[in-house]
Motif scaffolding. Sequence first.
Motif, PDB file in Angstrom:
ATOM      1  N   ILE A 152      -0.592  -2.311  15.368  1.00 31.36           N
ATOM      2  CA  ILE A 152       0.795  -2.760  14.705  1.00 31.36           C
ATOM      3  C   ILE A 152       0.218  -2.663  13.384  1.00 31.36           C
ATOM      4  CG2 ILE A 152       2.238  -4.335  14.293  1.00 31.36           C
ATOM      5  CD1 ILE A 152       2.116  -5.239  17.350  1.00 31.36           C
ATOM      6  N   ALA A 153       1.101  -2.105  12.522  1.00 33.45           N
ATOM      7  CA  ALA A 153       1.030  -2.049  11.003  1.00 33.45           C
ATOM      8  C   ALA A 153       2.292  -2.674  10.729  1.00 33.45           C
ATOM      9  CB  ALA A 153       0.750  -0.639  10.429  1.00 33.45           C
ATOM     10  N   ARG A 154       2.225  -3.462   9.595  1.00 37.32           N
ATOM     11  CA  ARG A 154       3.384  -4.143   8.780  1.00 37.32           C
ATOM     12  C   ARG A 154       3.422  -3.950   7.444  1.00 37.32           C
ATOM     13  NH1 ARG A 154       5.362  -8.762  12.204  1.00 37.32           N
ATOM     14  NH2 ARG A 154       4.306  -8.929  14.297  1.00 37.32           N
ATOM     15  N   ALA A 155       4.630  -3.962   7.073  1.00 36.27           N
ATOM     16  CA  ALA A 155       5.056  -3.889   5.472  1.00 36.27           C
ATOM     17  C   ALA A 155       6.246  -4.702   5.577  1.00 36.27           C
ATOM     18  CB  ALA A 155       5.093  -2.655   4.900  1.00 36.27           C
ATOM     19  N   ARG A 156       6.311  -5.422   4.337  1.00 33.98           N
ATOM     20  CA  ARG A 156       7.569  -6.260   4.106  1.00 33.98           C
ATOM     21  C   ARG A 156       8.070  -6.067   2.376  1.00 33.98           C
ATOM     22  NH1 ARG A 156       9.259 -11.398   1.920  1.00 33.98           N
ATOM     23  NH2 ARG A 156       6.941 -11.840   1.329  1.00 33.98           N
ATOM     24  N   GLY A 157       9.406  -5.638   2.305  1.00 32.55           N
ATOM     25  CA  GLY A 157       9.730  -5.405   1.007  1.00 32.55           C
ATOM     26  C   GLY A 157       9.899  -6.960   0.144  1.00 32.55           C
ATOM     27  N   VAL A 158       9.458  -6.964  -0.880  1.00 29.93           N
ATOM     28  CA  VAL A 158       9.876  -8.203  -1.897  1.00 29.93           C
ATOM     29  C   VAL A 158      10.641  -7.832  -2.940  1.00 29.93           C
ATOM     30  CG1 VAL A 158       8.461 -10.066  -3.136  1.00 29.93           C
ATOM     31  CG2 VAL A 158       7.395  -9.054  -1.040  1.00 29.93           C
ATOM     32  N   GLU A 159      11.463  -8.634  -3.170  1.00 33.53           N
ATOM     33  CA  GLU A 159      12.362  -8.292  -4.378  1.00 33.53           C
ATOM     34  C   GLU A 159      11.592  -8.221  -5.763  1.00 33.53           C
ATOM     35  OE1 GLU A 159      16.690  -9.989  -5.904  1.00 33.53           O
ATOM     36  OE2 GLU A 159      15.400 -11.247  -4.961  1.00 33.53           O
ATOM     37  N   SER A 160      10.633  -8.911  -5.800  1.00 29.58           N
ATOM     38  CA  SER A 160      10.153  -8.887  -7.309  1.00 29.58           C
ATOM     39  C   SER A 160       9.259  -7.561  -7.296  1.00 29.58           C
ATOM     40  CB  SER A 160       9.372 -10.434  -7.648  1.00 29.58           C
ATOM     41  OG  SER A 160       8.077 -10.405  -6.542  1.00 29.58           O
ATOM     42  N   GLU A 161       8.912  -6.966  -6.234  1.00 33.69           N
ATOM     43  CA  GLU A 161       7.937  -5.995  -6.440  1.00 33.69           C
ATOM     44  C   GLU A 161       8.850  -4.557  -6.007  1.00 33.69           C
ATOM     45  OE1 GLU A 161       4.999  -6.730  -3.254  1.00 33.69           O
ATOM     46  OE2 GLU A 161       4.089  -8.575  -4.406  1.00 33.69           O
ATOM     47  N   THR A 162       9.909  -4.662  -6.225  1.00 30.86           N
ATOM     48  CA  THR A 162      10.583  -3.224  -6.103  1.00 30.86           C
ATOM     49  C   THR A 162      10.303  -2.297  -6.856  1.00 30.86           C
ATOM     50  OG1 THR A 162      12.632  -4.345  -7.313  1.00 30.86           O
ATOM     51  CG2 THR A 162      12.734  -4.352  -4.973  1.00 30.86           C
ATOM     52  N   LYS A 163       9.870  -2.517  -8.282  1.00 32.86           N
ATOM     53  CA  LYS A 163       9.517  -1.674  -9.267  1.00 32.86           C
ATOM     54  C   LYS A 163       7.751  -1.502  -9.378  1.00 32.86           C
ATOM     55  CE  LYS A 163      13.656  -3.208 -11.800  1.00 32.86           C
ATOM     56  NZ  LYS A 163      14.072  -3.878 -12.947  1.00 32.86           N
ATOM     57  N   LEU A 164       7.286  -1.943  -8.475  1.00 32.32           N
ATOM     58  CA  LEU A 164       5.787  -1.831  -8.605  1.00 32.32           C
ATOM     59  C   LEU A 164       5.425  -0.506  -7.414  1.00 32.32           C
ATOM     60  CD1 LEU A 164       4.468  -5.507  -8.367  1.00 32.32           C
ATOM     61  CD2 LEU A 164       4.874  -4.096 -10.341  1.00 32.32           C
ATOM     62  N   PRO A 165       4.639   0.548  -7.866  1.00 33.32           N
ATOM     63  CA  PRO A 165       4.514   1.481  -7.186  1.00 33.32           C
ATOM     64  C   PRO A 165       3.772   1.297  -5.962  1.00 33.32           C
ATOM     65  CG  PRO A 165       3.268   1.897  -9.168  1.00 33.32           C
ATOM     66  CD  PRO A 165       4.012   0.522  -9.343  1.00 33.32           C
ATOM     67  N   PHE A 166       4.348   1.812  -4.863  1.00 32.07           N
ATOM     68  CA  PHE A 166       3.447   1.986  -3.339  1.00 32.07           C
ATOM     69  C   PHE A 166       2.872   0.761  -3.011  1.00 32.07           C
ATOM     70  CE2 PHE A 166       3.430   5.946  -5.946  1.00 32.07           C
ATOM     71  CZ  PHE A 166       4.237   6.894  -4.817  1.00 32.07           C
ATOM     72  N   VAL A 167       3.418  -0.542  -3.332  1.00 33.57           N
ATOM     73  CA  VAL A 167       2.683  -1.720  -2.697  1.00 33.57           C
ATOM     74  C   VAL A 167       3.189  -1.816  -1.168  1.00 33.57           C
ATOM     75  CG1 VAL A 167       2.605  -3.182  -4.786  1.00 33.57           C
ATOM     76  CG2 VAL A 167       4.664  -3.089  -3.554  1.00 33.57           C
ATOM     77  N   GLY A 168       4.311  -1.376  -1.089  1.00 36.47           N
ATOM     78  CA  GLY A 168       4.585  -1.478   0.535  1.00 36.47           C
ATOM     79  C   GLY A 168       3.688  -0.409   1.250  1.00 36.47           C
ATOM     80  N   LEU A 169       3.628   0.726   0.814  1.00 38.38           N
ATOM     81  CA  LEU A 169       3.060   1.701   1.511  1.00 38.38           C
ATOM     82  C   LEU A 169       1.367   1.266   1.603  1.00 38.38           C
ATOM     83  CD1 LEU A 169       3.175   4.594   2.498  1.00 38.38           C
ATOM     84  CD2 LEU A 169       2.309   5.669   0.498  1.00 38.38           C
ATOM     85  N   LEU A 170       0.924   0.697   0.554  1.00 37.35           N
ATOM     86  CA  LEU A 170      -0.468  -0.083   0.883  1.00 37.35           C
ATOM     87  C   LEU A 170      -0.649  -0.794   1.917  1.00 37.35           C
ATOM     88  CD1 LEU A 170      -3.213  -0.044  -0.188  1.00 37.35           C
ATOM     89  CD2 LEU A 170      -2.556  -1.686  -1.813  1.00 37.35           C
ATOM     90  N   ASP A 171       0.367  -1.811   1.808  1.00 41.78           N
ATOM     91  CA  ASP A 171       0.423  -2.651   3.067  1.00 41.78           C
ATOM     92  C   ASP A 171       0.398  -2.123   4.451  1.00 41.78           C
ATOM     93  OD1 ASP A 171       0.355  -4.747   1.312  1.00 41.78           O
ATOM     94  OD2 ASP A 171       2.421  -5.358   1.396  1.00 41.78           O
ATOM     95  N   LEU A 172       1.263  -1.039   4.487  1.00 42.98           N
ATOM     96  CA  LEU A 172       1.360  -0.369   5.895  1.00 42.98           C
ATOM     97  C   LEU A 172       0.329   0.479   6.069  1.00 42.98           C
ATOM     98  CD1 LEU A 172       3.837  -0.162   7.911  1.00 42.98           C
ATOM     99  CD2 LEU A 172       4.359   2.099   6.853  1.00 42.98           C
ATOM    100  N   CYS A 173      -0.228   1.136   5.295  1.00 44.39           N
ATOM    101  CA  CYS A 173      -1.474   2.018   5.351  1.00 44.39           C
ATOM    102  C   CYS A 173      -2.853   1.160   5.752  1.00 44.39           C
ATOM    103  CB  CYS A 173      -1.519   3.152   4.573  1.00 44.39           C
ATOM    104  SG  CYS A 173      -0.049   4.130   4.571  1.00 44.39           S
ATOM    105  N   ARG A 174      -2.820   0.090   5.006  1.00 40.78           N
ATOM    106  CA  ARG A 174      -4.022  -0.902   4.824  1.00 40.78           C
ATOM    107  C   ARG A 174      -5.042  -0.736   6.071  1.00 40.78           C
ATOM    108  NH1 ARG A 174      -4.911  -4.018   0.957  1.00 40.78           N
ATOM    109  NH2 ARG A 174      -2.900  -4.507   0.594  1.00 40.78           N
ATOM    110  N   PRO A 175      -4.462  -0.694   7.458  1.00 34.25           N
ATOM    111  CA  PRO A 175      -5.464  -0.830   8.763  1.00 34.25           C
ATOM    112  C   PRO A 175      -6.130   0.560   8.730  1.00 34.25           C
ATOM    113  CG  PRO A 175      -3.141  -2.028   9.180  1.00 34.25           C
ATOM    114  CD  PRO A 175      -3.175  -1.132   7.855  1.00 34.25           C
ATOM    115  N   PHE A 176      -5.387   1.354   8.095  1.00 34.85           N
ATOM    116  CA  PHE A 176      -5.892   2.886   8.492  1.00 34.85           C
ATOM    117  C   PHE A 176      -6.677   3.658   7.318  1.00 34.85           C
ATOM    118  CE2 PHE A 176      -1.702   2.366  10.288  1.00 34.85           C
ATOM    119  CZ  PHE A 176      -2.148   1.618  11.479  1.00 34.85           C
ATOM    120  N   LEU A 177      -7.035   2.675   6.277  1.00 29.40           N
ATOM    121  CA  LEU A 177      -7.742   3.375   5.055  1.00 29.40           C
ATOM    122  C   LEU A 177      -8.936   3.975   5.406  1.00 29.40           C
ATOM    123  CD1 LEU A 177      -6.622   0.854   2.323  1.00 29.40           C
ATOM    124  CD2 LEU A 177      -5.561   3.144   2.993  1.00 29.40           C
ATOM    125  N   GLY A 178      -9.733   3.406   6.525  1.00 24.29           N
ATOM    126  CA  GLY A 178     -10.869   4.073   6.988  1.00 24.29           C
ATOM    127  C   GLY A 178     -10.848   5.452   7.530  1.00 24.29           C
TER     128      GLY A 178
END
Length: 912
Positions: free
Chosen positions: A53-79
């Motif tokens: 299971i990989a999770r990500a959550r949108g955060v209102e204050s981070e909508t203008k920060l690039p790829f923070v959601g993608l990083l959360d989603l991909c974090r388990p598989f970076l290896g």
Amino acid sequence: MLLGRTTEQRRVEQLLEHARAGRSGTLVLVGDPGIGKTALLEYAAAQAADFQIARARGVESETKLPFVGLLDLCRPFLGMLDQLEPQQAAVLRATLGLRGEQEATGFAIGAATLSLLAAAAEDQPLLLLVDDAHWLDRGSADALAFAVRRLRADAVAALIATRPADGVPYSRRDLPSLELPGLDEAAAAQLLTREGATLDSSSTRAILDLAAGNPLALLELPREALAVSGSAEPIRLGTRLERAFTGRADALPEATRRALLLAAVSDVTELHVLRSALEQFGLSLAELEPAESARLVSLDGGTLQFRHPLVRSAIYHAADPVERRRAHAAVASALDDDERAAWHLAASAVGPDARAAAALDRAAEVALARSGFAAAAAAYEQAARLSEQTQDRVRRLTAGADAAWLAGRTEQALALIEDALGYAKDPALRGGLLHTRGTIEHFVGDAARAHWTLEEAANLLAKIDPRRASLSLTEAVGSALFTGEVERAVALGERAVAIADAERLDQQLFASIPRGASLLLAGRPEEGLPFLERAAAAARGGALDEDPRNLTWAALAGWWVGDGTLMTAKAAEAVEWARGHAALAAVPWAAMVHGLGLIMTGHWREARAALVEGVEAGRLTAQEGHLAMVLSQLAWLDAAQGRADDCRANVDEGLAITEAHGLLWLKNRLLRALVVLELGLGVQEDSPGVNRLQASFAERLLRDPPATSSWPDLIEALLRLGDTESALDLLEPYAADAERLGDPLAGALAERCRALAAEASAFEGRFERALALHAVAGNAFEEARTLLAYGGRLRRNARRIDARERLRAALTVFERLGAEPWAERARSELRASGERLRRRDPAARDELTPQEVQIALVVAEGKTNREVGAQLFLSPKTVEWHLGNIYRKLGVQSRGKLVQALREDTPDVSAL
């Protein structure tokens, strides 16, 4: 236990079942705040014990920060990044801020995300859970949508929760969705009872009515002293819930309220950041404990979470603006040089603020280095608003417009350009802005405005940057021709030649195409052809080989002189570059020219695959002008192969675009497809295609390049309908142009039309002259049409043996091209001549879909499934799934046999 969600639970279970069976799937849960989207995500997690299971959550204050959601989603598989193609691994590492800097398009990032998710699901099914997706940053949303739309044969299930609204990342993604309704009254009442609410019957009724089945409201409203309003106006549920939360906060100690505001402003889960901000006000994390007791926040494991996003929103917006700005400044200080600090500095500013603007500049530069174009555009735009100096404002608006265009945000890019033009005085800067604006207008189909914008850009850049000025005028001529402004195109083409540096091959190519094309379409072929030949010579000499983004212009030079080989070679390079760099925005035009070259050289199956790819890319990138171009060519191919429904659908879609944007030239090309369809299937007295094209010609007669001219088809259709007078009215000017032009294909088509109109004593010589010209021109389909018409006339003149020779040759070409209506006409003529025929079974490869053809061709180059997937934006499993279908259809069992089958089935029509 969920109440009242049986249907929704079953959809989730089916999604998981399909993933276990190796069939990818996505479901977007759409619903209002508090409706139960998160609860369904947690239900899915509970049912997926055998999944990663990989999770990500949108955060209102981070909508203008690039790829923070993608990083959360991909974090388990970076290896697993090393398992990807090296280029894709490098793209993701740079995008996620792990290592290095590498500019990449959003499509390259999406393709790399696709490969990583597919790799992660190789050994164990994968469940992606994305909550509050309406607050995902644009880059993350784009990459995730790109990936899940292309997963087919991978064990991946994606569940995405979002609110209903146009403009949020998943509102128009063409993904399966499920709208969550409110709970029915029985389930709502059961939830109230289960949560232990002690209410009298009137209060219960009031809550049930106000909550309208919203679970969060059912849980929270009983805690509020509910008064029955005497107002006739309904109270918005969101407003009422926010009042409930702010009322609970108002009852807390002042220090807790201030700590809550800092938490709402920061919206970071890391307590060490919040602790630092609190210390600047003499507060500590302990101040938040009463808020936790009031069920507004939870403090657990070193993180802080608001009970629901509405809680944060309520506290933030209820605060005094001065206090909010002070809180933003404290959070910015606590975050040091983090990108988020720049946005908090901006939120703390009152009026222009050089420090905040500079911080946003740095944030934009970081975003650009990671290909976060949408985030960079937002940062530059805000920095421009905070700029103290005009020159800084213009620079930031210009950079923001470029980033917005690269991000696919056309309206934002145009708005920023308009703002910048209001301040820009420097000619080079204004010229660059206008060229960008004109290019955008041209791509999206606003041709009427684009050619004026591009001319103004060229005038400003002529002495400063002649190459860009030449390119501006080249695009301007294309826009003018699209709208039928031929004389204006001639003037623009003349200006392009005057500006270009005679010693630079690239500038000569850019200038010669618009000059020659405009003169040709103005009926001055003697003047125009030398320029087009000069452009083709420059293309053959490698004028743009070092500039792959503009290589399609070199291919286009071949189009204007009828050189299908040059077209195909250069356009193939352009498409390959676009795929390799995931530059999907470059695909529609390159694919159209590539497809047209493949048609001219007799490779129709490959042409269909190329054109379908161009249509899909045109729709994805919203390039309506180029989409209409590709649709016109695909509709023609549909017509020639007898795909009547597909042809009409593509014509209708293309005509809707041309009517909306006044693209007169493309209108004629689209109507030509209907005429070809009717010629193949049999022209009827009230043939709509013939009537519409004839009416369009009557409205405004436009010439075409010889390779795609509408005139010969309309002339033949009119002759078949017995309207010889109208046919001859068109034939004479067309034949005169063909003779003046000296183009062998145009000459062959003119002679064929003359032969069709000729008396019995004169037709044979006309047909023979046409065939002699076809031998030079090399267009197999048109030559076969001439042979068919010739054989038919010979048969009707009782020369059956002579007729059969021509008809057999025509039939061979039509069958190899898959031009079934024309093949059937040739068979009918042969039968009428007394020849017995056995009906030919379609080649196995005819059954392949356009995507299967693409995959087969790339596999035949010796590439692995992983390499094929990276090039065509598919997962290796999806490639493997398609390969299974290809092997079955072709009756082969190995890649070597596939290569052999493709080689044997490639129609060698060039020698016919």
